[in-house]
Design an enzyme around this catalytic site. Structure first.
Site, short mmCIF file in Angstrom:
data_model
loop_
_atom_site.label_atom_id
_atom_site.label_comp_id
_atom_site.label_asym_id
_atom_site.label_seq_id
_atom_site.Cartn_x
_atom_site.Cartn_y
_atom_site.Cartn_z
CB ILE A 1 -1.21 -0.26 1.17
CG1 ILE A 1 -0.51 0.21 2.01
CG2 ILE A 1 -1.79 -1.34 0.68
CD1 ILE A 1 -1.21 0.28 3.45
CE LYS B 1 -5.56 3.42 11.82
NZ LYS B 1 -6.08 2.31 10.29
CE1 TYR C 1 -3.26 1.77 14.96
CE2 TYR C 1 -4.22 2.38 17.29
CZ TYR C 1 -3.85 2.36 15.79
OH TYR C 1 -4.87 1.00 15.22
CB THR D 1 -1.93 -2.13 14.83
OG1 THR D 1 -1.12 -3.35 14.01
CG2 THR D 1 -2.69 -1.69 13.52
#
Length: 293
Positions: free
Chosen positions: A39, A131, A127, A64
């Protein structure tokens, strides 16, 4: 109607169940893990999506590792931000609906009531920040999008808190579990069903999705021990003891309170997700079936 559905992160615990649910619904699914699709490579994303011409893209792929992200900042942002941008741009070119899986870590965990979809975000970790940046790119680059924030995810096809507890409960004489963090567990099968149901609508927007009910990690561990003990072959030896977050310092701070209100699910007339303990029992049943196969 039969749809072409592309799933990124298809080998992950949520991605696996998303693929399974859509295939069970008779749809044509392209399951992409990192071996099939990088990706972070924009040209590859564009070529793959253009060739398949999906109606729906479920973007489960993400970095993650919450603690590791604090030092691997560039990698976390490359996957969660650049990767999401690449998927979003390619999705818009073929006019696909895009479902982006996000997290309770976009909030700071200081609330005293469940977080609603339109509350101010304030991530405290690399993180969470990465996101949230992914969310903003989806909102700005796509015209047909769903953002689903979830928490405390557990499923048969990945590592998670429930599996770790099942292992430690049999191996340790005593086990300390944090009792000052509250949240809502989420079973991947139930979340995958919501993803499928939502994707077939035009009820675009941000959704908070978890199994219903609230618990601490300690209460969750207690329930795991109690429900697993009802199954033959499981004999927990560990004595569970509550402890504080301060007793287990981690590189990335954990939210003290990450309970999410399912406002968008209610106001859009979608069925509520079942209670987390009921989902836990279903998970344990699924796990026992898998282990006997």
């Amino acid at each position: 109607m039969k749809y072409r559905v592309m799933v990124t992160g298809a080998a992950g615990q949520l991605g696996y169940d998303v693929v399974k649910i859509f295939r069970a619904g008779g749809h044509d699914v392209m399951a992409c893990d990192r071996d099939q699709l990088d990706i972070t490579d924009q040209q590859q994303c564009r070529d793959t999506i253009n060739a398949f011409q999906p109606h729906i893209i479920v973007h489960c792929a993400a970095y993650t590792a919450v603690d590791k992200a604090e030092t691997d900042e560039d990698i976390a942002y490359t996957v969660n931000v650049t990767g999401t941008r690449n998927i979003a741009v390619a999705a818009e070119k073929v006019k696909a609906k895009l479902i982006y899986i996000s997290t309770d870590y976009v909030f700071d965990g200081t609330a005293t009531r469940p977080y609603q979809e339109f509350d101010l975000t304030n991530p405290q970790t690399v993180y969470g920040k990465s996101k949230l940046a992914g969310e903003r790119l989806v909102e700005s680059l796509c015209t047909r999008w769903f953002i689903i924030r979830t928490s405390w995810v557990f499923g048969v096809h990945g590592s998670n808190f429930v599996k770790t507890m099942l292992e430690l409960l049999e191996k340790r004489p005593r086990l300390q579990v944090v009792h000052d963090q509250q949240g809502s567990p989420t079973y991947t099968v139930d979340l995958a069903r919501l993803v499928s149901d939502l994707s077939l609508t035009e009820k675009y927007g941000i959704y908070h999705a978890s199994n219903s009910g609230i618990c601490t990690w300690y209460e969750f561990a207690q329930a795991i021990a109690e429900e697993a003990s009802k199954q033959s072959g499981f004999k927990p030896s560990a004595v569970l003891e509550p402890c504080t977050t301060g007793q287990f310092p981690r590189p990335a701070p954990r939210p003290q309170y990450s309970v999410m209100d399912h406002l968008a699910i209610r106001t859009n007339g979608l069925p509520p997700m079942r209670a987390w303990r009921e989902a836990l029992i279903a998970f344990l049943n699924e796990l026992s079936v898998q282990q006997t196969e």
